[in-house]
Scaffold this motif. Structure first.
Motif, PDB file in Angstrom:
ATOM      1  N   ILE A   8       0.837  -1.200   0.000  1.00  0.00           N
ATOM      2  CA  ILE A   8       0.000   0.000   0.000  1.00  0.00           C
ATOM      3  C   ILE A   8       0.872   1.251   0.000  1.00  0.00           C
ATOM      4  O   ILE A   8       0.596   2.212  -0.715  1.00  0.00           O
ATOM      5  CB  ILE A   8      -0.960  -0.011   1.199  1.00  0.00           C
ATOM      6  CG1 ILE A   8      -2.012  -1.111   1.004  1.00  0.00           C
ATOM      7  CG2 ILE A   8      -1.642   1.337   1.375  1.00  0.00           C
ATOM      8  CD1 ILE A   8      -2.909  -1.321   2.191  1.00  0.00           C
ATOM      9  N   VAL A  27      -8.101   8.995   1.180  1.00  0.00           N
ATOM     10  CA  VAL A  27      -7.934   7.545   1.046  1.00  0.00           C
ATOM     11  C   VAL A  27      -7.463   6.945   2.370  1.00  0.00           C
ATOM     12  O   VAL A  27      -7.950   5.897   2.800  1.00  0.00           O
ATOM     13  CB  VAL A  27      -6.956   7.205  -0.098  1.00  0.00           C
ATOM     14  CG1 VAL A  27      -6.599   5.727  -0.098  1.00  0.00           C
ATOM     15  CG2 VAL A  27      -7.565   7.590  -1.434  1.00  0.00           C
ATOM     16  N   PHE A  28      -6.520   7.597   3.054  1.00  0.00           N
ATOM     17  CA  PHE A  28      -6.045   7.099   4.340  1.00  0.00           C
ATOM     18  C   PHE A  28      -7.166   7.103   5.381  1.00  0.00           C
ATOM     19  O   PHE A  28      -7.274   6.177   6.185  1.00  0.00           O
ATOM     20  CB  PHE A  28      -4.863   7.925   4.856  1.00  0.00           C
ATOM     21  CG  PHE A  28      -3.538   7.443   4.353  1.00  0.00           C
ATOM     22  CD1 PHE A  28      -3.076   6.187   4.670  1.00  0.00           C
ATOM     23  CD2 PHE A  28      -2.754   8.255   3.559  1.00  0.00           C
ATOM     24  CE1 PHE A  28      -1.852   5.731   4.211  1.00  0.00           C
ATOM     25  CE2 PHE A  28      -1.525   7.818   3.101  1.00  0.00           C
ATOM     26  CZ  PHE A  28      -1.077   6.556   3.426  1.00  0.00           C
ATOM     27  N   LEU A  31      -9.464   4.188   4.557  1.00  0.00           N
ATOM     28  CA  LEU A  31      -8.824   2.926   4.947  1.00  0.00           C
ATOM     29  C   LEU A  31      -8.863   2.738   6.462  1.00  0.00           C
ATOM     30  O   LEU A  31      -9.112   1.630   6.945  1.00  0.00           O
ATOM     31  CB  LEU A  31      -7.374   2.887   4.455  1.00  0.00           C
ATOM     32  CG  LEU A  31      -7.165   2.538   2.997  1.00  0.00           C
ATOM     33  CD1 LEU A  31      -5.688   2.673   2.629  1.00  0.00           C
ATOM     34  CD2 LEU A  31      -7.646   1.140   2.697  1.00  0.00           C
ATOM     35  N   GLY A  32      -8.629   3.804   7.216  1.00  0.00           N
ATOM     36  CA  GLY A  32      -8.672   3.712   8.667  1.00  0.00           C
ATOM     37  C   GLY A  32     -10.057   3.344   9.172  1.00  0.00           C
ATOM     38  O   GLY A  32     -10.204   2.488  10.055  1.00  0.00           O
ATOM     39  N   LEU A  34     -12.379   1.782   7.456  1.00  0.00           N
ATOM     40  CA  LEU A  34     -12.621   0.404   7.028  1.00  0.00           C
ATOM     41  C   LEU A  34     -11.950  -0.595   7.971  1.00  0.00           C
ATOM     42  O   LEU A  34     -12.550  -1.595   8.362  1.00  0.00           O
ATOM     43  CB  LEU A  34     -12.117   0.199   5.602  1.00  0.00           C
ATOM     44  CG  LEU A  34     -12.278  -1.187   5.008  1.00  0.00           C
ATOM     45  CD1 LEU A  34     -13.747  -1.529   4.837  1.00  0.00           C
ATOM     46  CD2 LEU A  34     -11.552  -1.270   3.691  1.00  0.00           C
ATOM     47  N   ILE A  35     -10.733  -0.312   8.381  1.00  0.00           N
ATOM     48  CA  ILE A  35     -10.019  -1.193   9.310  1.00  0.00           C
ATOM     49  C   ILE A  35     -10.738  -1.248  10.653  1.00  0.00           C
ATOM     50  O   ILE A  35     -10.837  -2.316  11.264  1.00  0.00           O
ATOM     51  CB  ILE A  35      -8.552  -0.726   9.460  1.00  0.00           C
ATOM     52  CG1 ILE A  35      -7.791  -1.035   8.179  1.00  0.00           C
ATOM     53  CG2 ILE A  35      -7.881  -1.377  10.660  1.00  0.00           C
ATOM     54  CD1 ILE A  35      -6.421  -0.411   8.113  1.00  0.00           C
TER      55      ILE A  35
END
Length: 50
Positions: A8, A27-28, A31-32, A34-35
């Motif tokens: 990534i 995007v970060f 992603l955070g 989503l995690i």
């Protein structure tokens, strides 16, 4: 996990040429979030089995 992180990171280094800083930040953040959802989903599954 470290291999996925490396992949990534290398994609983001390459993508910085085409995506503005705000896009990378977005995007970060996605992603955070989503995690976090994945983590809480796995946590609920492990608590349900007990």
């Amino acid at each position: 996990m470290s291999v996925i992180g490396g992949m990534i990171a290398s994609l983001f280094i390459w993508g910085m040429q085409f995506i503005p800083e705000n896009g990378i930040t977005l995007v970060f953040i996605v992603l955070g979030i989503l995690i976090l959802f994945i983590y809480f989903g796995v946590y609920k599954l492990t608590q349900f089995d007990r």
